[in-house]
Design a protein around this motif. Structure first.
Motif, PDB file in Angstrom:
ATOM      1  N   ARG A 125       0.851  -1.189   0.000  1.00  0.00           N
ATOM      2  CA  ARG A 125       0.000   0.000   0.000  1.00  0.00           C
ATOM      3  C   ARG A 125       0.885   1.237   0.000  1.00  0.00           C
ATOM      4  O   ARG A 125       1.949   1.263   0.632  1.00  0.00           O
ATOM      5  N   THR A 175      -5.191   6.873  -1.900  1.00  0.00           N
ATOM      6  CA  THR A 175      -4.665   5.668  -1.266  1.00  0.00           C
ATOM      7  C   THR A 175      -4.643   4.588  -2.335  1.00  0.00           C
ATOM      8  O   THR A 175      -5.667   4.312  -2.968  1.00  0.00           O
ATOM      9  N   ILE A 233      -3.690   0.641  -3.363  1.00  0.00           N
ATOM     10  CA  ILE A 233      -3.414  -0.721  -2.916  1.00  0.00           C
ATOM     11  C   ILE A 233      -2.931  -1.509  -4.126  1.00  0.00           C
ATOM     12  O   ILE A 233      -3.660  -1.677  -5.100  1.00  0.00           O
ATOM     13  N   TRP A 262      -5.391  -9.733   3.845  1.00  0.00           N
ATOM     14  CA  TRP A 262      -4.713  -8.434   3.950  1.00  0.00           C
ATOM     15  C   TRP A 262      -5.521  -7.353   3.240  1.00  0.00           C
ATOM     16  O   TRP A 262      -5.714  -6.259   3.776  1.00  0.00           O
ATOM     17  N   THR A 318      -8.535  -6.310   5.204  1.00  0.00           N
ATOM     18  CA  THR A 318      -8.150  -5.455   6.332  1.00  0.00           C
ATOM     19  C   THR A 318      -7.783  -4.052   5.864  1.00  0.00           C
ATOM     20  O   THR A 318      -8.185  -3.053   6.469  1.00  0.00           O
ATOM     21  N   GLU A 319      -7.013  -3.969   4.774  1.00  0.00           N
ATOM     22  CA  GLU A 319      -6.574  -2.664   4.273  1.00  0.00           C
ATOM     23  C   GLU A 319      -7.752  -1.805   3.827  1.00  0.00           C
ATOM     24  O   GLU A 319      -7.769  -0.588   4.047  1.00  0.00           O
ATOM     25  N   ARG A 351      -9.363  -0.092   6.723  1.00  0.00           N
ATOM     26  CA  ARG A 351      -8.569   0.900   7.466  1.00  0.00           C
ATOM     27  C   ARG A 351      -9.052   2.313   7.170  1.00  0.00           C
ATOM     28  O   ARG A 351      -9.401   2.630   6.025  1.00  0.00           O
ATOM     29  N   ARG A 375      -8.907   6.105   6.143  1.00  0.00           N
ATOM     30  CA  ARG A 375      -8.016   6.832   5.237  1.00  0.00           C
ATOM     31  C   ARG A 375      -8.416   8.302   5.228  1.00  0.00           C
ATOM     32  O   ARG A 375      -9.573   8.658   5.457  1.00  0.00           O
TER      33      ARG A 375
END
Length: 340
Positions: free
Chosen positions: A159, A170, A172, A204, A207-208, A211, A213
């Motif tokens: 990321r 953001t 990914i 992952w 989860t990201e 998150r 932002r």
């Protein structure tokens, strides 16, 4: 449940109907001029992207596309703050791994620091996942760890935020090299993520995306397209595993390569724009679906792409190898789209 069974349960009309691209967008206004699509905002952060570029043929189109990128940036005074290298970075043999002369010839010199003094965020394509005879994946990760280059690949998936100062997106970066249909991860010289790595990345990613932002835009990139009008078509595993997450978390943009063409796909009630830039130098592919049926844009052509971002808007442009605009659109943080 098999991927095909899962796909059968999806309301295909939700994804395949082209009414959004060819009806709703048509009401947004008359056809603008090319100048409008190329108009740059002095406050925007800029990046260029290219996919399927590292061809192992000295007569390949890569040099022409790379030259077009340099000239385009110079002519329009674009200070690119990043390059996105969308996979299939190395076709054929990468003799010597990190010591291969191809790094200098086909990366450092074709996309020189004098023109692109910025990180080159890279992801892995299926041709990178070959042992020839050594693993090109290992070499690409090691080249980034050397710390003496713009080549940026801290892991198979990672990321980052763009631009580095006062970020607006953001991003990914994912590894889309899924295990083969029989669950294996090795077949001759080709290999993939293992099933465990596939599961780890999906956890992952989940989860990201959850998150918090602070950036107005959320972008995902992977080598393989989720949806494509090109040779390889839609990817059943990515449709099954990634697409529901894009819906749930309102991902603004998915960037890909793999099919050797340029595309932009929009689907009704879908928050994500699918933008494919695969014309970086490898042999071009014929389209399987005409863009008049599913689009708004797809073309078999060499080229690269340009993304501008402000706090309120993304602007994306496909360009041919001479830097001439082929297609452009803008998207606000709330999802409103205007074809330029």
């Amino acid at each position: 449940m098999a991927a095909s069974d899962n796909l059968a349960s999806i309301d295909r009309r939700r994804f395949l109907r082209s009414s959004f691209a060819f009806s709703a967008l048509a009401t947004l206004g008359s056809l603008p001029r090319i100048a409008a699509a190329l108009r740059l905002d002095s406050k925007a952060a800029e990046l260029l992207m290219v996919g399927d570029w590292g061809y192992d043929d000295d007569d390949a189109a890569q040099a022409g596309v790379a030259r077009g990128m340099r000239l385009y940036a110079q002519q329009h005074r674009i200070q690119s703050q990043a390059l996105l290298m969308l996979g299939d970075n190395w076709y054929g043999e990468l003799a010597g791994g990190v010591q291969s002369l191809r790094w200098k010839k086909q990366f450092e010199e074709m996309y020189p620091a004098e023109a692109f003094d910025c990180p080159a965020y890279a992801i892995l394509g299926n041709h990178d996942y070959q042992r020839w005879p050594e693993s090109k994946v290992d070499a690409e990760l090691e080249y980034a760890r050397m710390g003496k280059t713009r080549w940026t690949m801290p892991a198979r998936w990672y990321r980052f935020e763009f631009p580095a100062t006062n970020p607006l997106m953001t991003v990914i970066a994912l590894d889309s090299n899924m295990p083969f249909a029989d669950g294996s991860s090795s077949r001759g010289r080709d290999f993939t993520l293992t099933p465990q790595q596939q599961a780890d990345q999906l956890a992952w990613l989940t989860t990201e995306l959850k998150r918090p932002r602070t950036t107005p835009f959320l972008v995902v990139m992977g080598h393989h397209p989720v949806y494509s009008d090109g040779k390889h078509g839609d990817h059943p595993i990515l449709v099954r595993d990634w697409d529901p997450l894009f819906h749930e978390h309102s991902v603004h943009l998915y960037l890909a390569g793999h099919d050797h063409d340029m595309q932009h796909l929009e689907f009704e009630h879908h928050p994500t724009s699918f933008f494919l830039s695969g014309g970086g130098g490898a042999d071009l592919y014929d389209l399987k679906i005409d863009p008049s049926k599913r689009g708004p844009y797809a073309q078999k052509v060499y080229g690269f792409s340009h993304l501008s971002v402000t706090p309120k808007q993304l602007t994306l442009r496909h360009l041919d190898s001479n830097g001439r605009i082929l297609h452009a659109f803008a998207k606000t943080s709330t999802g409103a789209i205007t074809i330029l």
